[in-house]
Design a protein around this motif. Structure first.
Motif, PDB file in Angstrom:
ATOM      1  N   UNK A  64       0.798  -1.223   0.000  1.00 20.40           N
ATOM      2  CA  UNK A  64       0.000   0.000   0.000  1.00 20.40           C
ATOM      3  C   UNK A  64       0.836   1.280   0.000  1.00 20.40           C
ATOM      4  N   UNK A  65       1.934   1.394   0.777  1.00 16.74           N
ATOM      5  CA  UNK A  65       2.678   2.639   0.763  1.00 16.74           C
ATOM      6  C   UNK A  65       3.231   3.003  -0.615  1.00 16.74           C
ATOM      7  N   UNK A  66       3.594   2.019  -1.424  1.00 16.27           N
ATOM      8  CA  UNK A  66       4.111   2.296  -2.754  1.00 16.27           C
ATOM      9  C   UNK A  66       3.043   2.950  -3.615  1.00 16.27           C
ATOM     10  N   UNK A  67       1.815   2.488  -3.512  1.00 13.66           N
ATOM     11  CA  UNK A  67       0.732   3.022  -4.318  1.00 13.66           C
ATOM     12  C   UNK A  67       0.315   4.407  -3.814  1.00 13.66           C
ATOM     13  N   UNK A  68       0.338   4.636  -2.500  1.00 16.80           N
ATOM     14  CA  UNK A  68      -0.208   5.858  -1.940  1.00 16.80           C
ATOM     15  C   UNK A  68       0.808   6.856  -1.428  1.00 16.80           C
ATOM     16  N   UNK A  75       4.961  12.132   1.049  1.00 13.66           N
ATOM     17  CA  UNK A  75       3.715  12.338   1.790  1.00 13.66           C
ATOM     18  C   UNK A  75       2.655  11.411   1.211  1.00 13.66           C
ATOM     19  N   UNK A  76       1.534  11.295   1.910  1.00 13.44           N
ATOM     20  CA  UNK A  76       0.419  10.510   1.398  1.00 13.44           C
ATOM     21  C   UNK A  76      -0.069  11.131   0.100  1.00 13.44           C
ATOM     22  N   UNK A  77      -0.304  10.284  -0.896  1.00 12.83           N
ATOM     23  CA  UNK A  77      -0.792  10.726  -2.200  1.00 12.83           C
ATOM     24  C   UNK A  77      -2.224  11.212  -2.043  1.00 12.83           C
ATOM     25  N   UNK A  78      -2.468  12.494  -2.295  1.00 14.66           N
ATOM     26  CA  UNK A  78      -3.820  13.053  -2.236  1.00 14.66           C
ATOM     27  C   UNK A  78      -4.447  12.881  -3.614  1.00 14.66           C
ATOM     28  N   UNK A 140      -5.602  27.404   1.522  1.00 11.84           N
ATOM     29  CA  UNK A 140      -4.767  26.402   2.174  1.00 11.84           C
ATOM     30  C   UNK A 140      -5.206  25.002   1.745  1.00 11.84           C
ATOM     31  N   UNK A 141      -4.347  24.335   0.978  1.00 14.80           N
ATOM     32  CA  UNK A 141      -4.635  22.977   0.523  1.00 14.80           C
ATOM     33  C   UNK A 141      -3.937  21.927   1.379  1.00 14.80           C
ATOM     34  N   UNK A 142      -3.234  22.359   2.412  1.00 20.56           N
ATOM     35  CA  UNK A 142      -2.500  21.457   3.299  1.00 20.56           C
ATOM     36  C   UNK A 142      -1.549  20.550   2.529  1.00 20.56           C
ATOM     37  N   UNK A 143      -0.806  21.128   1.614  1.00 21.99           N
ATOM     38  CA  UNK A 143       0.163  20.347   0.855  1.00 21.99           C
ATOM     39  C   UNK A 143       1.432  21.163   0.693  1.00 21.99           C
TER      40      UNK A 143
END
Length: 189
Positions: A64-68, A75-78, A140-143
């Motif tokens: 899962x971490x590779x995909x996201x 960072x987590x893929x938004x 603010x998109x928090x990215x």
């Protein structure tokens, strides 16, 4: 939808649901089962998916971490703002936002065959090379910073800019502007 996009969608569904039948994938993508088998072939060869008694599931090598995870800042893929870079070898890299996507493209542009992003207002997939980018909007998109938003329409980007400020750029201009803004130091890592 391109084969690489269908493959990524299949991987996303498998991550969420565990396993799927080829007929279900065919129905969801509105393509023939033969097309699904063609899309699955490279995923099977790379070990990203495997055949099971229930149909198709994620392979042992896929995590899962590779995909996201963003391949640039980790960072987590938004998914709403994510950018996909498709290489000439048919691998897909995901970044969390246009900021990271454009910087990653600049790092590996000789290897990239296609770069896709989402139109901020329409939430549709567009070619990043044809997009208009709004840098430093007052939202603010928090990215990652400077914040970057992609638009498929120059007119919509200009209207959004009237309300939220920022600077409009084409694809290549946006890369230069981000690098100049950061003085070649990323504020996202």
């Amino acid at each position: 939808m391109l084969p690489i996009e269908r493959q990524q969608q299949i991987l996303t569904w498998l991550q969420q649901e565990g396993s799927l039948k080829v007929s279900e994938i065919s129905n969801r993508l509105d393509v023939s089962e033969m097309t699904v088998y063609r899309d699955l072939k490279p995923l099977l060869e790379r070990g990203e998916v495997e055949k099971t008694s229930k149909g198709i599931s994620l392979g042992q090598q896929t995590t899962a971490p590779t995909i996201n995870a963003c391949t640039y800042c980790h960072k987590t893929d938004r998914t709403r703002h994510s950018v996909q870079l498709i290489t000439k070898h048919q691998t897909v890299e995901n970044t969390c936002c246009p900021h990271c996507g454009l910087l990653r493209y600049e790092d590996i542009k000789e290897e990239v065959s296609q770069i896709l992003c989402s139109d901020f207002l329409q939430d549709t997939t567009i070619s990043a090379k044809m997009a208009t980018f709004l840098l430093k909007p007052n939202i603010n998109l928090n990215c990652c910073h400077p914040q970057v938003i992609a638009f498929g329409s120059l007119k919509q980007a200009q209207q959004f800019q009237k309300g939220f400020g920022g600077e409009l750029y084409s694809f290549t201009e946006a890369i230069d502007a981000i690098e100049n803004e950061m003085n070649h130091t990323c504020n996202c890592k």
